[in-house]
Scaffold this motif. Structure first.
Motif, PDB file in Angstrom:
ATOM      1  N   ASP A 162       0.824  -1.204   0.000  1.00  0.00           N
ATOM      2  CA  ASP A 162       0.000   0.000   0.000  1.00  0.00           C
ATOM      3  C   ASP A 162       0.861   1.258   0.000  1.00  0.00           C
ATOM      4  O   ASP A 162       0.632   2.186   0.729  1.00  0.00           O
ATOM      5  N   ASP A 163       1.892   1.230  -0.802  1.00  0.00           N
ATOM      6  CA  ASP A 163       2.814   2.359  -0.749  1.00  0.00           C
ATOM      7  C   ASP A 163       2.854   3.177  -2.032  1.00  0.00           C
ATOM      8  O   ASP A 163       3.740   3.974  -2.223  1.00  0.00           O
ATOM      9  N   SER A 164       1.897   2.908  -2.934  1.00  0.00           N
ATOM     10  CA  SER A 164       2.043   3.569  -4.229  1.00  0.00           C
ATOM     11  C   SER A 164       1.874   5.086  -4.063  1.00  0.00           C
ATOM     12  O   SER A 164       1.009   5.558  -3.322  1.00  0.00           O
ATOM     13  N   ALA A 165       2.738   5.829  -4.710  1.00  0.00           N
ATOM     14  CA  ALA A 165       2.862   7.255  -4.423  1.00  0.00           C
ATOM     15  C   ALA A 165       1.771   8.093  -5.090  1.00  0.00           C
ATOM     16  O   ALA A 165       1.032   8.811  -4.420  1.00  0.00           O
ATOM     17  N   GLN A 166       1.640   7.948  -6.424  1.00  0.00           N
ATOM     18  CA  GLN A 166       0.714   8.829  -7.114  1.00  0.00           C
ATOM     19  C   GLN A 166      -0.714   8.265  -7.128  1.00  0.00           C
ATOM     20  O   GLN A 166      -1.679   8.949  -6.820  1.00  0.00           O
ATOM     21  N   VAL A 167      -0.803   6.995  -7.491  1.00  0.00           N
ATOM     22  CA  VAL A 167      -2.132   6.415  -7.665  1.00  0.00           C
ATOM     23  C   VAL A 167      -2.617   5.905  -6.305  1.00  0.00           C
ATOM     24  O   VAL A 167      -1.896   5.171  -5.647  1.00  0.00           O
ATOM     25  N   PRO A 168      -3.804   6.302  -5.869  1.00  0.00           N
ATOM     26  CA  PRO A 168      -4.281   5.753  -4.604  1.00  0.00           C
ATOM     27  C   PRO A 168      -4.503   4.240  -4.724  1.00  0.00           C
ATOM     28  O   PRO A 168      -4.982   3.779  -5.769  1.00  0.00           O
ATOM     29  N   PRO A 169      -4.146   3.471  -3.706  1.00  0.00           N
ATOM     30  CA  PRO A 169      -4.222   2.009  -3.811  1.00  0.00           C
ATOM     31  C   PRO A 169      -5.646   1.504  -4.051  1.00  0.00           C
ATOM     32  O   PRO A 169      -5.824   0.427  -4.612  1.00  0.00           O
ATOM     33  N   GLU A 170      -6.646   2.287  -3.668  1.00  0.00           N
ATOM     34  CA  GLU A 170      -8.027   1.829  -3.854  1.00  0.00           C
ATOM     35  C   GLU A 170      -8.321   1.548  -5.331  1.00  0.00           C
ATOM     36  O   GLU A 170      -9.151   0.693  -5.643  1.00  0.00           O
ATOM     37  N   PHE A 171      -7.635   2.290  -6.198  1.00  0.00           N
ATOM     38  CA  PHE A 171      -7.847   2.106  -7.628  1.00  0.00           C
ATOM     39  C   PHE A 171      -7.676   0.650  -8.014  1.00  0.00           C
ATOM     40  O   PHE A 171      -8.536   0.033  -8.620  1.00  0.00           O
ATOM     41  N   PHE A 172      -6.509   0.126  -7.636  1.00  0.00           N
ATOM     42  CA  PHE A 172      -6.218  -1.262  -7.965  1.00  0.00           C
ATOM     43  C   PHE A 172      -7.121  -2.194  -7.173  1.00  0.00           C
ATOM     44  O   PHE A 172      -7.685  -3.140  -7.720  1.00  0.00           O
ATOM     45  N   GLU A 173      -7.280  -1.893  -5.883  1.00  0.00           N
ATOM     46  CA  GLU A 173      -8.037  -2.811  -5.029  1.00  0.00           C
ATOM     47  C   GLU A 173      -9.476  -2.990  -5.518  1.00  0.00           C
ATOM     48  O   GLU A 173      -9.967  -4.112  -5.627  1.00  0.00           O
ATOM     49  N   ASN A 174     -10.137  -1.859  -5.829  1.00  0.00           N
ATOM     50  CA  ASN A 174     -11.528  -1.959  -6.275  1.00  0.00           C
ATOM     51  C   ASN A 174     -11.638  -2.765  -7.563  1.00  0.00           C
ATOM     52  O   ASN A 174     -12.517  -3.611  -7.713  1.00  0.00           O
ATOM     53  N   GLU A 175     -10.736  -2.486  -8.470  1.00  0.00           N
ATOM     54  CA  GLU A 175     -10.745  -3.203  -9.740  1.00  0.00           C
ATOM     55  C   GLU A 175     -10.480  -4.697  -9.507  1.00  0.00           C
ATOM     56  O   GLU A 175     -11.127  -5.565 -10.096  1.00  0.00           O
ATOM     57  N   HIS A 176      -9.532  -4.957  -8.592  1.00  0.00           N
ATOM     58  CA  HIS A 176      -9.155  -6.343  -8.332  1.00  0.00           C
ATOM     59  C   HIS A 176     -10.333  -7.111  -7.712  1.00  0.00           C
ATOM     60  O   HIS A 176     -10.566  -8.270  -8.050  1.00  0.00           O
ATOM     61  N   VAL A 177     -11.063  -6.462  -6.819  1.00  0.00           N
ATOM     62  CA  VAL A 177     -12.233  -7.113  -6.221  1.00  0.00           C
ATOM     63  C   VAL A 177     -13.272  -7.419  -7.299  1.00  0.00           C
ATOM     64  O   VAL A 177     -13.855  -8.509  -7.338  1.00  0.00           O
ATOM     65  N   ARG A 178     -13.453  -6.468  -8.198  1.00  0.00           N
ATOM     66  CA  ARG A 178     -14.433  -6.663  -9.280  1.00  0.00           C
ATOM     67  C   ARG A 178     -14.060  -7.870 -10.140  1.00  0.00           C
ATOM     68  O   ARG A 178     -14.892  -8.715 -10.447  1.00  0.00           O
ATOM     69  N   VAL A 179     -12.782  -7.938 -10.483  1.00  0.00           N
ATOM     70  CA  VAL A 179     -12.328  -9.085 -11.288  1.00  0.00           C
ATOM     71  C   VAL A 179     -12.519 -10.380 -10.501  1.00  0.00           C
ATOM     72  O   VAL A 179     -12.956 -11.400 -11.043  1.00  0.00           O
ATOM     73  N   GLY A 180     -12.217 -10.311  -9.203  1.00  0.00           N
ATOM     74  CA  GLY A 180     -12.356 -11.497  -8.357  1.00  0.00           C
ATOM     75  C   GLY A 180     -13.785 -12.013  -8.337  1.00  0.00           C
ATOM     76  O   GLY A 180     -14.023 -13.223  -8.415  1.00  0.00           O
ATOM     77  N   GLN A 181     -14.727 -11.100  -8.271  1.00  0.00           N
ATOM     78  CA  GLN A 181     -16.131 -11.516  -8.276  1.00  0.00           C
ATOM     79  C   GLN A 181     -16.504 -12.178  -9.596  1.00  0.00           C
ATOM     80  O   GLN A 181     -17.253 -13.151  -9.629  1.00  0.00           O
ATOM     81  N   LYS A 182     -15.917 -11.635 -10.641  1.00  0.00           N
ATOM     82  CA  LYS A 182     -16.170 -12.206 -11.967  1.00  0.00           C
ATOM     83  C   LYS A 182     -15.617 -13.644 -12.047  1.00  0.00           C
ATOM     84  O   LYS A 182     -16.277 -14.546 -12.554  1.00  0.00           O
ATOM     85  N   VAL A 183     -14.404 -13.809 -11.514  1.00  0.00           N
ATOM     86  CA  VAL A 183     -13.788 -15.139 -11.522  1.00  0.00           C
ATOM     87  C   VAL A 183     -14.667 -16.118 -10.748  1.00  0.00           C
ATOM     88  O   VAL A 183     -14.904 -17.251 -11.192  1.00  0.00           O
ATOM     89  N   LEU A 184     -15.165 -15.684  -9.615  1.00  0.00           N
ATOM     90  CA  LEU A 184     -16.017 -16.557  -8.814  1.00  0.00           C
ATOM     91  C   LEU A 184     -17.306 -16.899  -9.545  1.00  0.00           C
ATOM     92  O   LEU A 184     -17.781 -18.034  -9.502  1.00  0.00           O
ATOM     93  N   ALA A 185     -17.858 -15.897 -10.241  1.00  0.00           N
ATOM     94  CA  ALA A 185     -19.105 -16.142 -10.970  1.00  0.00           C
ATOM     95  C   ALA A 185     -18.891 -17.163 -12.076  1.00  0.00           C
ATOM     96  O   ALA A 185     -19.753 -17.994 -12.356  1.00  0.00           O
TER      97      ALA A 185
END
Lengths: 526, 198
Positions: A214-237
């Motif tokens: 969680d150390d990324s300087a410019q991009v807030p980490p939520e960007f990746f996290e939210n996207e990653h959760v979305r992909v994860g839900q898709k994988v589960l589906a």
């Protein structure tokens, strides 16, 4: 070495054979029969129509997952001329070493029986059976006197055995030479170097998003996290094991981890699985085994003393006692270098019809064994599901951490990988520790044998185990062990004894796994 | 009927531990003029070459190399492949291996770390025989009707496919009930005193 074509045919034949006996097969058959009543199934194109039906109704995916799971668990087939023990372990001297190690364990267990004059197994009296059944969910409240029991062995004893492992065909001169390793492990196995590891673990690279960083300087980490959760839900589906395995290489979101791991391990907790678990439970109630006391003792000595895990004490007893009665675990001995201990029913010594394995699953627990289960308790609350996940984790990974083999995920290779990485990348540190009598492996061995369970904070441990599942390999354990040494290198250079070095590395609970791995693999100039 | 003589291995000129060794089992005495498959277990040999002696015209005999430096150990200093089983098939050979009167194996091990290297359990199979356990992978018998081939799909291909399908069904038929019963007791009894050492 089999040529690829016949290797493929052998693999297909084996998978077909194994699935034929599974409940999935009968389910598929039933579904196909039921589908005959559907209007879209035509007689003239029966076969194709049923295939289409199985595809659209999701059964094909289930079959795919089952095949994928088989491919992940079983090694590729051996040469047809090779004897079965060759599949267990191709190197004869390793098989021999494992054999004599097992003999030592047997002797130790037998002498414990003789000293305490208790049998290995006996039927529980009816009164006791009822009592146990009543307190099944609170076995931890029981305080039996176990002072006379001692763990059959601890990681330290096992390390001594690995240190003495030698290839009789290798030039093992007394004089130090280029052939001797400077570390404790002296067998010439092939282990990967950093460039090879970089390639294998490419998804852990610096420019790829990771959960656990969680150390990324410019991009807030939520960007990746939210996207990653979305992909994860898709994988589960999609319910696709292979996709899930690829996905977890970048880490699992906490909320999805339980389901993603179950998908990768192909555990669905069907009614028959719950029934099977209940049957194991009734076997625990009926038979009293000596290994039960070893399990009790181990849980009391390890998990019950752990700040994170003590709350799961009752779960641990349930899972581990059922595990010891599970004969389906015996199957993993076809590809493990270990062999299950054998015994005879009382009074029938030497009569083959009365030969049995002991314990029924063939696995004798050692000091720390319960730590393989403990972290899983955070993910699964239903005992039967927790049990199945653990069993699958054991027959895929954990058995390799306490048996002698040349497998790249086997403990011998992990030790050698750890020592080689450290020696190559921190030669001064390695030399220093060796000179003061603090061989690094003496400190890191216990971490690796337990897959870091009980050493890291649980969130970090689960991030690490994500990668074990994702890469279907335990090599990451050795990389992390080396990375921990690298991280503490400055302090370690100042110590002058093994005890002081151990003190520097005593507490790993504040470490962040992913940054350590990334820095060691990708950000160190080599 | 193609049992082999024990290979007589000779240490190479280099003396020392690394180097080259030759072995020459004699297929003539074993009456095995055609080679289909060579099976052996490696013991720390890194590279293998095979030379065969073939009967030429007018009774002349000629040595030809049919396999050159075939790699058995991907990294000669380490264990990988060191004790594995290998099969060498006819189609991997550089030349025809019919009318063979003698075979010579040349073993190479560039790494000096191993005390000894050889190959073991050497077996040579003529086309009619297959390795046990692998019988379904041998190519099908040749189809004699050359003319039919133009109209029909390649019989070899069909035959292999059919054989594989047949194997799958055989495997399935031979399969016992595989449902997990999970019994570990014998007639309800699991009373045990001590472990057995054998």
């Amino acid at each position: 070495m089999v040529d690829p074509e016949s290797g493929l045919s052998l693999t297909i034949a084996r998978i077909v054979q194994r699935l034929q006996g599974s409940s999935l097969h009968s389910q598929l058959e039933r579904q196909a029969r039921v589908s005959l009543h559907k209007p879209e199934i035509k007689l003239e194109s029966l076969k194709e129509d049923i295939k289409d039906f199985l595809k659209t109704s999701g059964w094909e995916k289930k079959l795919q997952n089952a095949v994928y799971s088989e491919l992940n668990v079983f090694p590729s087939p051996c040469h047809p001329a090779a004897p079965p023990e060759h599949m267990k372990e191709p190197l004869a001297y390793m098989r021999k070493a494992q054999g004599s190690w097992e003999k030592r364990i047997l002797k130790s267990l037998n002498s414990m029986c003789t000293e305490l004059s208790i049998p290995l197994a006996q039927k529980r009296p009816v009164g006791e059976q009822k009592e146990l059944l009543n307190k099944w969910n609170e076995m931890g409240t029981d305080e039996p006197d176990l002072s006379l029991f001692r763990p059959v062995y601890a990681p330290k004893d096992f390390l001594e055995v690995l240190m003495n492992l030698r290839n009789p065909n290798y030039e093992n001169g007394e004089q130090p030479s280029f052939r001797n390793h400077l570390g404790l492990i002296q067998v010439p196995l092939k282990v990967k170097d950093i460039p090879e590891l970089k390639e294998d673990f490419s998804e852990l690279g610096l420019n790829i998003g990771q959960l656990g960083i969680d150390d990324s300087a410019q991009v807030p980490p939520e960007f990746f996290e939210n996207e990653h959760v979305r992909v994860g839900q898709k994988v589960l589906a999609e319910q696709d094991s292979a996709a899930a395995q690829q996905y977890v290489r970048q880490g699992c979101p906490t909320a999805l981890r339980a389901d993603l791991w179950a998908l990768i391990l192909n555990i669905s907790n069907q009614p028959e699985d719950i029934l099977y678990y209940e049957q194991l439970k009734s076997n625990v109630i009926q038979h009293d085994l000596l290994v039960d006391s070893l399990i009790y003792k181990d849980v009391k000595l390890t998990a019950s003393n752990d700040d994170y895990y003590f709350v799961f004490e009752d779960y641990l007893y349930q899972v581990l006692l059922c595990f010891s009665r599970d004969t389906s675990v015996l199957e993993h001995f076809t590809y493990s270098s270990a062999t299950p201990p054998k015994s005879y029913i009382r009074g029938k010594l030497g009569i083959e019809e009365y030969a049995v394995f002991y314990p029924p699953n063939g696995v004798i627990p050692f000091h720390g064994f319960s730590m393989y289960v403990a972290p899983l308790c955070f993910l699964y609350h239903e005992p039967s599901k927790l049990y199945q996940i653990f069993r699958e984790m054991y027959v895929r990974f954990f058995f390799r951490l306490h048996s002698i083999s040349s497998h790249p995920s086997g403990i011998v290779s992990l030790c050698l990988l750890f020592e080689t990485l450290l020696q190559t990348h921190l030669p001064q540190l390695f030399y220093h520790l060796r000179e003061i009598g603090a061989q690094p492996l003496r400190i890191s061995f216990k971490w690796m044998v337990r897959a870091f369970s009980g050493y890291l904070a649980t969130d970090q441990l689960l991030l690490l185990w994500d990668r074990i599942l994702g890469y279907n390999s335990l090599e990451i354990l050795a990389v992390l062990a080396a990375a921990v040494f690298a991280f503490r290198a400055v302090n370690l250079m100042e110590v002058t004894s093994l005890a002081a070095a151990e003190a520097v590395l005593a507490d790993l609970s504040t470490l962040k796994v992913m940054p350590l791995l990334q820095i060691f693999l990708f950000a160190t100039v080599t | 009927p193609c049992t082999l003589l024990q290979p007589c291995l000779r240490r190479g000129d280099t003396g020392g531990r690394c180097g080259c060794r030759c072995g020459r089992p004699d297929p003539v005495r074993a009456r095995c003029p055609q080679l289909q498959e060579i099976v052996f277990r490696n013991f720390y040999t890194a590279f293998l070459s095979v030379r065969v002696q073939r009967a030429g015209a007018e009774g002349s005999r000629k040595w030809v190399t049919c396999l050159r430096d075939y790699r058995l150990m991907p990294s000669p200093h380490t264990e990988e492949g060191s004790q594995d089983y290998f099969s060498l098939f006819r189609h991997q050979m550089l030349c025809d291996v019919d009318q063979v009167t003698a075979v010579r194996f040349i073993l190479r091990q560039p790494s000096p770390v191993w005390l000894h290297f050889t190959i073991e359990e050497l077996q040579i199979y003529p086309p009619s025989q297959k390795v046990t356990g692998c019988w379904w992978f041998a190519p099908p018998p040749q189809c004699g009707e050359g003319d039919l081939r133009q109209e029909l799909p390649d019989p070899e291909k069909v035959s292999t496919e059919v054989q594989q399908m047949w194997v799958l069904t055989e495997v399935i038929r031979a399969r016992q009930a595989a449902a997990r019963i999970g019994r570990f007791d014998v007639d309800g009894c699991y009373d045990i005193n001590l472990l057995s050492y054998t």
